[in-house]
Enzyme design. Sequence first.
Site, PDB file in Angstrom:
ATOM      1  N   CYS A 160      -3.970  29.291 -18.323  1.00  0.00           N
ATOM      2  CA  CYS A 160      -2.980  29.476 -18.072  1.00  0.00           C
ATOM      3  C   CYS A 160      -3.492  30.988 -20.226  1.00  0.00           C
ATOM      4  O   CYS A 160      -4.352  30.421 -20.540  1.00  0.00           O
ATOM      5  CB  CYS A 160      -1.815  28.615 -19.408  1.00  0.00           C
ATOM      6  SG  CYS A 160      -0.681  28.466 -20.137  1.00  0.00           S
TER       7      CYS A 160
ATOM      8  N   GLU B 106      18.965  15.948 -65.466  1.00  0.00           N
ATOM      9  CA  GLU B 106      18.075  16.538 -64.726  1.00  0.00           C
ATOM     10  C   GLU B 106      18.257  16.839 -63.360  1.00  0.00           C
ATOM     11  O   GLU B 106      19.472  16.716 -62.875  1.00  0.00           O
ATOM     12  CB  GLU B 106      17.577  15.149 -64.830  1.00  0.00           C
ATOM     13  CG  GLU B 106      17.278  14.708 -65.884  1.00  0.00           C
ATOM     14  CD  GLU B 106      16.776  13.269 -65.976  1.00  0.00           C
ATOM     15  OE1 GLU B 106      16.341  12.598 -65.189  1.00  0.00           O
ATOM     16  OE2 GLU B 106      17.093  11.970 -67.459  1.00  0.00           O
TER      17      GLU B 106
ATOM     18  N   LYS C  42      25.158  16.934 -56.026  1.00  0.00           N
ATOM     19  CA  LYS C  42      24.044  17.549 -54.460  1.00  0.00           C
ATOM     20  C   LYS C  42      24.613  18.494 -54.476  1.00  0.00           C
ATOM     21  O   LYS C  42      25.505  19.194 -53.554  1.00  0.00           O
ATOM     22  CB  LYS C  42      24.269  16.984 -53.333  1.00  0.00           C
ATOM     23  CG  LYS C  42      24.140  14.895 -53.389  1.00  0.00           C
ATOM     24  CD  LYS C  42      22.664  15.214 -52.848  1.00  0.00           C
ATOM     25  CE  LYS C  42      21.527  13.807 -53.037  1.00  0.00           C
ATOM     26  NZ  LYS C  42      22.042  13.167 -50.826  1.00  0.00           N
TER      27      LYS C  42
ATOM     28  N   CYS D 190       1.000  21.361 -20.929  1.00  0.00           N
ATOM     29  CA  CYS D 190       0.578  22.773 -19.334  1.00  0.00           C
ATOM     30  C   CYS D 190      -1.075  22.106 -19.629  1.00  0.00           C
ATOM     31  O   CYS D 190      -1.846  21.881 -20.685  1.00  0.00           O
ATOM     32  CB  CYS D 190       0.811  23.714 -19.471  1.00  0.00           C
ATOM     33  SG  CYS D 190       0.016  25.094 -19.099  1.00  0.00           S
TER      34      CYS D 190
ATOM     35  N   CYS E  57       1.732  30.277 -16.756  1.00  0.00           N
ATOM     36  CA  CYS E  57       1.365  30.121 -15.708  1.00  0.00           C
ATOM     37  C   CYS E  57       1.801  29.392 -14.705  1.00  0.00           C
ATOM     38  O   CYS E  57       1.587  29.060 -13.185  1.00  0.00           O
ATOM     39  CB  CYS E  57       0.622  29.468 -15.992  1.00  0.00           C
ATOM     40  SG  CYS E  57       0.281  28.114 -16.482  1.00  0.00           S
TER      41      CYS E  57
ATOM     42  N   CYS F 217       5.264  25.517 -16.131  1.00  0.00           N
ATOM     43  CA  CYS F 217       5.141  26.472 -17.684  1.00  0.00           C
ATOM     44  C   CYS F 217       4.963  27.540 -17.283  1.00  0.00           C
ATOM     45  O   CYS F 217       5.261  28.031 -16.273  1.00  0.00           O
ATOM     46  CB  CYS F 217       3.253  26.412 -17.688  1.00  0.00           C
ATOM     47  SG  CYS F 217       3.047  27.969 -18.998  1.00  0.00           S
TER      48      CYS F 217
ATOM     49  N   LYS G 188      17.426  16.642 -59.429  1.00  0.00           N
ATOM     50  CA  LYS G 188      17.140  15.296 -58.571  1.00  0.00           C
ATOM     51  C   LYS G 188      15.266  15.401 -57.580  1.00  0.00           C
ATOM     52  O   LYS G 188      15.988  17.251 -56.957  1.00  0.00           O
ATOM     53  CB  LYS G 188      18.117  15.416 -57.288  1.00  0.00           C
ATOM     54  CG  LYS G 188      18.497  13.703 -56.924  1.00  0.00           C
ATOM     55  CD  LYS G 188      19.317  13.363 -56.191  1.00  0.00           C
ATOM     56  CE  LYS G 188      19.306  12.196 -55.688  1.00  0.00           C
ATOM     57  NZ  LYS G 188      18.662  12.185 -54.348  1.00  0.00           N
TER      58      LYS G 188
ATOM     59  N   ASP H 115      13.120  15.684 -55.264  1.00  0.00           N
ATOM     60  CA  ASP H 115      13.409  14.777 -53.456  1.00  0.00           C
ATOM     61  C   ASP H 115      11.852  14.110 -52.689  1.00  0.00           C
ATOM     62  O   ASP H 115      11.075  15.374 -52.559  1.00  0.00           O
ATOM     63  CB  ASP H 115      13.917  16.045 -52.277  1.00  0.00           C
ATOM     64  CG  ASP H 115      14.375  15.876 -51.285  1.00  0.00           C
ATOM     65  OD1 ASP H 115      14.021  14.217 -51.294  1.00  0.00           O
ATOM     66  OD2 ASP H 115      14.522  16.354 -50.714  1.00  0.00           O
TER      67      ASP H 115
ATOM     68  N   TYR I 238      11.216   9.959 -64.538  1.00  0.00           N
ATOM     69  CA  TYR I 238      12.472   9.993 -65.416  1.00  0.00           C
ATOM     70  C   TYR I 238      13.494   9.008 -65.521  1.00  0.00           C
ATOM     71  O   TYR I 238      14.413   8.965 -66.474  1.00  0.00           O
ATOM     72  CB  TYR I 238      13.599  10.827 -63.810  1.00  0.00           C
ATOM     73  CG  TYR I 238      13.297  10.067 -62.927  1.00  0.00           C
ATOM     74  CD1 TYR I 238      13.151  10.390 -61.163  1.00  0.00           C
ATOM     75  CD2 TYR I 238      14.315   8.878 -63.086  1.00  0.00           C
ATOM     76  CE1 TYR I 238      13.361  10.102 -60.485  1.00  0.00           C
ATOM     77  CE2 TYR I 238      14.079   7.885 -61.479  1.00  0.00           C
ATOM     78  CZ  TYR I 238      13.813   8.803 -60.509  1.00  0.00           C
ATOM     79  OH  TYR I 238      14.086   8.133 -59.231  1.00  0.00           O
TER      80      TYR I 238
HETATM   81  P1  AMP Z   1      19.159   8.025 -53.037  1.00  0.00           P
HETATM   82  O1  AMP Z   1      18.546   8.575 -52.713  1.00  0.00           O
HETATM   83  O2  AMP Z   1      20.444   9.794 -52.588  1.00  0.00           O
HETATM   84  O3  AMP Z   1      20.538   7.389 -53.299  1.00  0.00           O
HETATM   85  O4  AMP Z   1      19.657   9.118 -54.548  1.00  0.00           O
HETATM   86  C1  AMP Z   1      18.611   8.766 -56.264  1.00  0.00           C
HETATM   87  C2  AMP Z   1      17.334   8.187 -56.176  1.00  0.00           C
HETATM   88  O5  AMP Z   1      17.147   9.889 -56.522  1.00  0.00           O
HETATM   89  C3  AMP Z   1      16.629   7.395 -57.065  1.00  0.00           C
HETATM   90  O6  AMP Z   1      16.382   6.651 -56.145  1.00  0.00           O
HETATM   91  C4  AMP Z   1      15.299   8.601 -57.146  1.00  0.00           C
HETATM   92  O7  AMP Z   1      14.807   7.903 -56.294  1.00  0.00           O
HETATM   93  C5  AMP Z   1      15.896  10.257 -56.795  1.00  0.00           C
HETATM   94  N1  AMP Z   1      16.036  10.937 -58.401  1.00  0.00           N
HETATM   95  C6  AMP Z   1      14.979  12.058 -58.124  1.00  0.00           C
HETATM   96  N2  AMP Z   1      15.555  12.746 -59.424  1.00  0.00           N
HETATM   97  C7  AMP Z   1      15.786  11.643 -60.326  1.00  0.00           C
HETATM   98  C8  AMP Z   1      16.193  12.128 -61.563  1.00  0.00           C
HETATM   99  N3  AMP Z   1      16.072  12.479 -62.307  1.00  0.00           N
HETATM  100  N4  AMP Z   1      16.808  10.605 -61.878  1.00  0.00           N
HETATM  101  C9  AMP Z   1      17.366   9.303 -61.115  1.00  0.00           C
HETATM  102  N5  AMP Z   1      16.282   9.642 -59.935  1.00  0.00           N
HETATM  103  C10 AMP Z   1      16.462  10.391 -59.594  1.00  0.00           C
HETATM  104 ZN    ZN Z   2       0.549  28.084 -18.579  1.00  0.00          ZN
END
Ligand code: AMP
Ligand code: ZN
Length: 663
Positions: free
Chosen positions: A426, A110, A308, A420, A405, A402, A112, A114, A221
């Site tokens: 300015c 899957e 990663k 500034c 000016c 600055c 990951k 962010d 997930y």
């Molecule tokens: P880390 O924060 O780097 O330890 O990564 C773990 C975190 O990745 C988990 O706690 C989830 O919040 C997140 N995460 C994002 N996508 C997924 C996914 N598809 N499956 C499991 N965890 C995920």
């Molecule tokens: Zn200025």
Amino acid sequence: MTSEQQILSLRKELQVHNHRYYVLDHPTISDYEFDIKLKELQALEAAHPEYDDPNSPSRRVGGAVTKNFETIVHTHRMYSLDNSYSKEDLQDWKTRIKKLVDGEVQYICELKYDGASMSLTYENGELIKAVTRGDGFQGDNVTTNVKTIKSVPLKLTGDYPPLFDIRGEIVLPWDGFHAMNKEREALGLELYRNPRNTASGSLKLQDSAEVAKRPLDCLLYNITGNNLGIVTQMESLDKARAWGFKVPSVSKLCNSIDEVLDFVKHWDTARHDLPYETDGVVVKVNSLRQQEELGYTAKAPRWAIAYKFKAEQVSTRLREITYQVGRTGAITPVANLEPVELAGTTVKRASLHNADQIAKLDIREGDTVFVEKGGEIIPKIIAVDLTKRPADSVGTTYISDCPECHTTLVRKEGEAQHYCPNDSGCPTQIIGRIQHFISRKAMDIEGLGGETVALLVNEGLIANYADLYTLTVEDVLPLERMAQKSAENLVNGVQASTQIPFERVLFGLGIRYVGETVAKKLAKHYKNIEAIIAATQEELVAVNEIGEKIAESVVAFFTKAENHILIQRLQSYGVQLAISADKLANQTDVLAANTFVVSGVFEMPRNDLKKLIEDNGGKVGSSISSKTSYLVAGDKMGPSKRTKAEGLGVPIISEQQFLDMLV
Ligand code: AMP
Ligand code: ZN
């Protein structure tokens, strides 16, 4: 149909449309039709508080305020993931697994996501709890805020288990992130750095109505619970989808680590086209029975590993540090780099944010630096390559004056940015302020663009926005690329802007922290500029939703004599510095200091009634308390409101009695 049946059926219908729109991305009715139905539901619910449901689709708009988020212990611990960065790491992981389980192992890959991890608890198909990961053992109860995220189902469909937790990630898609930053830029506020921090910050906002405005999304997930009758991870993703959750379709079943690596390779580039940020791939053992056999280490499951993506990184030479002045006077240090290719673009510049950042990195001109493009939109310098530092290198001294000016910069206690203070002299600030004044959401002056403003200032034709109104065709004709027709358009455009309503003029003045919404609030409350000028900081703070910072900035702006002169001049040119007469004709102060709660069905539309209250100086409250002055009772008002009002001694009046108060 009884009101109750009507309410239930509307809720069901809205739930279906919500799911189609936010989860499936496949709406079947227009936004307008949706709004009509939502308003209908809200009206019925207000009239029938006895059928209240905390998971009604109407709760998506938020409103509840949380002062302190309660700590909740997770029923099932929220683990982190071990990381891998290479083929070898993945092979090692596979070898470890093979020693612990029998039989073939299938993997599911899957993305990951962010964002901010979240655990949602559902009981009998209803969302009852949303808790942040926190330290993995316990997190913050952010249920009220999470309910405003449209892709989080409040009620489930299908054959869901009676009680389970589902884990996912709250993300802020790029589109929404950019839109939010655009708005901040227009207000002269510091931009959000990346979607992840903005998403997790959003969950901790105290006002859920603010969270509702943010275009957050929730991607799921993982399902946890007892006796769920699910045997593979793939199946749990399918089930979650069927119950109404948003589960991205990107996931792949793999029979070998080589197949996993193909997936990784594909998404390492393809991720740049996704609507949201991903920082890797999560590889999981597909069989839940095998997952159970593998179990957990102290920190992470043995049955999963994150791969990663490499944040793309290069090293290059820092040529020079320069300093930019923004419209509000904020100084931003900029790293000018030896141009270098990074993630498909040529990078020449990177923001250094502020003096602290420079000191922290001990970054110096002539240094070789590592530049990274991770989640951030602007590439960032993450470190200095000290091995390459020239012997004669000297530390960076932050500028004290600055660059535009030469005024001595100031830095307020507790603020990272230098400013500034010379707003009236300015040049960059002058140009920036006039550009803001003429912008679309402010005076919207046709025939005048940002570049022409700079030209006009540099040629000495104008020095502030009031000067715009004195420009003649003859003045501007000599400018570069200015023809008779465009000169006329410019002058006419400026004249036409005298019809722009007060609230937009107020926004255009460029008072720090006074954005569109705040300008509207101030205009509505004070009605004209004199009243705003006369208002003290305490009075301003007493106006709904005007915070300390805004109030302070408004007072500071009007304390300056030069701003008074500007206002007087704008007034003499006919610019609108008060709410227009016909708007005012319907407005009085007769209800000042009174708070009304409106409940039930009325002759006139409810919203008109509320508007009448506000237009005449009253406040509309949402629930009855000792602070309520009157309860305006319509037909079919719920019995609980009446009892409560009577209990607190709040007078109950009819629609007609209310109207009588206005004359
Ligand atoms: P880390 O924060 O780097 O330890 O990564 C773990 C975190 O990745 C988990 O706690 C989830 O919040 C997140 N995460 C994002 N996508 C997924 C996914 N598809 N499956 C499991 N965890 C995920
Ligand atoms: Zn200025």
